[in-house]
Design a protein around this motif. Structure first.
Motif, PDB file in Angstrom:
ATOM      1  N   ILE A  82      33.273  18.112 -17.839  1.00 30.87           N
ATOM      2  CA  ILE A  82      33.356  19.060 -18.887  1.00 30.87           C
ATOM      3  C   ILE A  82      32.877  18.584 -20.194  1.00 30.87           C
ATOM      4  O   ILE A  82      33.457  17.327 -20.537  1.00 30.87           O
ATOM      5  CB  ILE A  82      34.707  19.594 -19.148  1.00 30.87           C
ATOM      6  CG1 ILE A  82      34.866  20.292 -17.665  1.00 30.87           C
ATOM      7  CG2 ILE A  82      34.746  20.546 -20.272  1.00 30.87           C
ATOM      8  CD1 ILE A  82      36.488  20.644 -17.559  1.00 30.87           C
ATOM      9  N   ASP A  83      32.099  19.100 -21.105  1.00 32.03           N
ATOM     10  CA  ASP A  83      31.637  18.597 -22.417  1.00 32.03           C
ATOM     11  C   ASP A  83      32.906  18.424 -23.234  1.00 32.03           C
ATOM     12  O   ASP A  83      33.587  19.706 -23.367  1.00 32.03           O
ATOM     13  CB  ASP A  83      30.394  19.410 -22.994  1.00 32.03           C
ATOM     14  CG  ASP A  83      30.012  19.016 -24.229  1.00 32.03           C
ATOM     15  OD1 ASP A  83      30.458  17.977 -24.702  1.00 32.03           O
ATOM     16  OD2 ASP A  83      28.971  19.650 -24.796  1.00 32.03           O
ATOM     17  N   TYR A  84      33.158  17.542 -23.809  1.00 31.49           N
ATOM     18  CA  TYR A  84      34.427  17.409 -24.691  1.00 31.49           C
ATOM     19  C   TYR A  84      34.468  18.542 -25.811  1.00 31.49           C
ATOM     20  O   TYR A  84      35.291  19.124 -26.265  1.00 31.49           O
ATOM     21  CB  TYR A  84      34.558  16.126 -25.242  1.00 31.49           C
ATOM     22  CG  TYR A  84      35.788  16.119 -26.466  1.00 31.49           C
ATOM     23  CD1 TYR A  84      37.110  15.905 -25.906  1.00 31.49           C
ATOM     24  CD2 TYR A  84      35.519  15.874 -27.708  1.00 31.49           C
ATOM     25  CE1 TYR A  84      38.280  15.810 -26.748  1.00 31.49           C
ATOM     26  CE2 TYR A  84      36.598  15.944 -28.505  1.00 31.49           C
ATOM     27  CZ  TYR A  84      37.955  15.839 -28.028  1.00 31.49           C
ATOM     28  OH  TYR A  84      38.882  15.838 -28.930  1.00 31.49           O
ATOM     29  N   LYS A 104      35.507  26.396 -29.231  1.00 31.33           N
ATOM     30  CA  LYS A 104      34.946  26.013 -27.808  1.00 31.33           C
ATOM     31  C   LYS A 104      33.572  26.376 -27.876  1.00 31.33           C
ATOM     32  O   LYS A 104      32.597  25.582 -27.468  1.00 31.33           O
ATOM     33  CB  LYS A 104      35.474  26.362 -26.795  1.00 31.33           C
ATOM     34  CG  LYS A 104      37.003  25.903 -26.344  1.00 31.33           C
ATOM     35  CD  LYS A 104      37.366  26.243 -24.899  1.00 31.33           C
ATOM     36  CE  LYS A 104      38.648  27.227 -25.135  1.00 31.33           C
ATOM     37  NZ  LYS A 104      39.110  27.390 -23.628  1.00 31.33           N
ATOM     38  N   SER A 152      35.747  21.664 -24.744  1.00 37.98           N
ATOM     39  CA  SER A 152      36.955  21.536 -23.753  1.00 37.98           C
ATOM     40  C   SER A 152      38.231  22.262 -24.407  1.00 37.98           C
ATOM     41  O   SER A 152      38.417  22.103 -25.702  1.00 37.98           O
ATOM     42  CB  SER A 152      37.347  20.158 -23.239  1.00 37.98           C
ATOM     43  OG  SER A 152      37.826  19.269 -24.463  1.00 37.98           O
ATOM     44  N   GLU A 153      39.192  22.469 -23.627  1.00 37.50           N
ATOM     45  CA  GLU A 153      40.801  22.979 -23.992  1.00 37.50           C
ATOM     46  C   GLU A 153      41.207  21.775 -24.591  1.00 37.50           C
ATOM     47  O   GLU A 153      42.104  22.116 -25.536  1.00 37.50           O
ATOM     48  CB  GLU A 153      41.376  23.402 -22.885  1.00 37.50           C
ATOM     49  CG  GLU A 153      42.608  24.009 -23.262  1.00 37.50           C
ATOM     50  CD  GLU A 153      42.449  25.403 -24.097  1.00 37.50           C
ATOM     51  OE1 GLU A 153      43.518  25.626 -24.940  1.00 37.50           O
ATOM     52  OE2 GLU A 153      41.456  26.122 -23.754  1.00 37.50           O
ATOM     53  N   HIS A 160      32.036  13.116 -22.090  1.00 36.12           N
ATOM     54  CA  HIS A 160      32.658  14.304 -21.455  1.00 36.12           C
ATOM     55  C   HIS A 160      33.842  14.033 -20.571  1.00 36.12           C
ATOM     56  O   HIS A 160      33.977  12.820 -20.080  1.00 36.12           O
ATOM     57  CB  HIS A 160      31.394  14.509 -20.445  1.00 36.12           C
ATOM     58  CG  HIS A 160      30.010  14.887 -21.050  1.00 36.12           C
ATOM     59  ND1 HIS A 160      30.071  16.010 -22.138  1.00 36.12           N
ATOM     60  CD2 HIS A 160      28.824  14.815 -20.791  1.00 36.12           C
ATOM     61  CE1 HIS A 160      29.045  16.138 -22.482  1.00 36.12           C
ATOM     62  NE2 HIS A 160      28.176  15.268 -21.776  1.00 36.12           N
ATOM     63  N   ASP A 217      35.404  13.616 -17.406  1.00 34.63           N
ATOM     64  CA  ASP A 217      35.463  13.840 -15.752  1.00 34.63           C
ATOM     65  C   ASP A 217      36.508  14.254 -15.094  1.00 34.63           C
ATOM     66  O   ASP A 217      37.502  13.739 -15.280  1.00 34.63           O
ATOM     67  CB  ASP A 217      34.947  12.367 -15.235  1.00 34.63           C
ATOM     68  CG  ASP A 217      34.517  12.244 -14.173  1.00 34.63           C
ATOM     69  OD1 ASP A 217      34.385  13.320 -13.372  1.00 34.63           O
ATOM     70  OD2 ASP A 217      34.082  11.161 -13.760  1.00 34.63           O
ATOM     71  N   MET A 218      36.397  15.629 -14.509  1.00 34.05           N
ATOM     72  CA  MET A 218      37.457  16.183 -13.735  1.00 34.05           C
ATOM     73  C   MET A 218      37.007  16.028 -12.230  1.00 34.05           C
ATOM     74  O   MET A 218      37.506  16.632 -11.314  1.00 34.05           O
ATOM     75  CB  MET A 218      37.574  17.440 -14.108  1.00 34.05           C
ATOM     76  CG  MET A 218      37.650  17.813 -15.657  1.00 34.05           C
ATOM     77  SD  MET A 218      39.163  16.909 -16.344  1.00 34.05           S
ATOM     78  CE  MET A 218      40.508  17.864 -15.555  1.00 34.05           C
ATOM     79  N   ARG A 219      36.377  15.154 -11.752  1.00 33.83           N
ATOM     80  CA  ARG A 219      35.860  14.856 -10.492  1.00 33.83           C
ATOM     81  C   ARG A 219      36.726  13.837  -9.945  1.00 33.83           C
ATOM     82  O   ARG A 219      36.184  12.626  -9.663  1.00 33.83           O
ATOM     83  CB  ARG A 219      34.389  14.483 -10.402  1.00 33.83           C
ATOM     84  CG  ARG A 219      33.531  15.425 -11.278  1.00 33.83           C
ATOM     85  CD  ARG A 219      31.990  14.956 -10.992  1.00 33.83           C
ATOM     86  NE  ARG A 219      32.045  13.768 -11.732  1.00 33.83           N
ATOM     87  CZ  ARG A 219      31.110  12.876 -11.934  1.00 33.83           C
ATOM     88  NH1 ARG A 219      29.923  12.977 -11.608  1.00 33.83           N
ATOM     89  NH2 ARG A 219      30.866  11.817 -12.647  1.00 33.83           N
ATOM     90  N   LYS A 277      34.463  18.943 -11.599  1.00 34.71           N
ATOM     91  CA  LYS A 277      33.467  19.389 -13.008  1.00 34.71           C
ATOM     92  C   LYS A 277      33.370  18.349 -13.852  1.00 34.71           C
ATOM     93  O   LYS A 277      34.475  17.423 -13.967  1.00 34.71           O
ATOM     94  CB  LYS A 277      34.207  20.476 -13.914  1.00 34.71           C
ATOM     95  CG  LYS A 277      34.236  21.926 -13.238  1.00 34.71           C
ATOM     96  CD  LYS A 277      34.755  22.964 -13.695  1.00 34.71           C
ATOM     97  CE  LYS A 277      34.767  24.244 -12.947  1.00 34.71           C
ATOM     98  NZ  LYS A 277      35.272  25.194 -13.890  1.00 34.71           N
TER      99      LYS A 277
END
Length: 187
Positions: free
Chosen positions: A68-70, A146, A73-74, A50, A52-54, A66
């Motif tokens: 985010i599940d890869y 996505k 993801s964009e 995933h 990791d945007m934290r 957040k």
């Protein structure tokens, strides 16, 4: 008079480039070759963690943001679609018989026995067609990737029938041929 000649030259230039962009006769076969390359990218994907945007900490020292599940993801979409049309420059049109041609992936242009200049022109044509196809369908295709709606084995249907509408559902499955599948003496 010079203004008239400039307009005439500009008109001819625009006409030449617009013909080149639409120079592919069998758009279904070209679309299938592009879909096959995208499918190759999907099947060669390595499992990823995933995202990791934290990166921020709150007042208590806890990470905020957040995870985010890869797969949704964009970043995944960008990695799949970025460079796709450049890869299409490795394809060219090969004559199967007097009435049929197929798109083939060329791994070594030096081993190509047909007219190399013509083969390179075809590779530029399919690359241009790919750019136009992605420009027309990129937003919808991105969302479908996505959502997980684009799966290995179904890429051609999604890209060429549902989104691009270059192939009808009744048209045969015109697959691009990879020159790895052909004997070495053919190319």
């Amino acid at each position: 008079m010079a203004d008239f000649n400039l307009k005439k030259i500009l008109l001819i230039t625009v006409a030449i480039f617009s013909v080149a962009a639409y120079g592919i006769d069998d758009k279904c076969a070209a679309c299938n070759a592009i879909a096959e390359e995208l499918e190759r990218g999907l099947s060669n994907e390595k499992p990823r963690n995933h995202l990791d945007m934290r990166h921020r900490l709150d007042s208590k020292g806890q990470r905020q943001g957040k995870l985010i599940d890869y797969r949704v993801s964009e970043l995944r979409v960008v990695e799949l679609l970025d460079g796709l049309c450049d890869k299409m420059q490795d394809y060219t049109l090969e004559k199967v018989d007097s009435s049929r041609q197929v798109w083939v992936k060329v791994n070594n242009w030096d081993n190509l026995k047909s007219n190399k200049q013509e083969a390179r022109a075809y590779s530029k044509d399919i690359s241009t067609f790919c750019g136009r196809l992605l420009e027309e369908t990129e937003d919808e295709l991105s969302e479908l990737i996505k959502k997980g709606s684009v799966k290995v084995g179904e890429v051609s249907k999604v890209v060429c029938q549902d989104l691009g509408r270059y192939c009808s559902q009744t048209s045969g499955n015109k697959k691009a041929v990879d020159d790895d599948d052909t004997p070495d003496d053919e190319l």
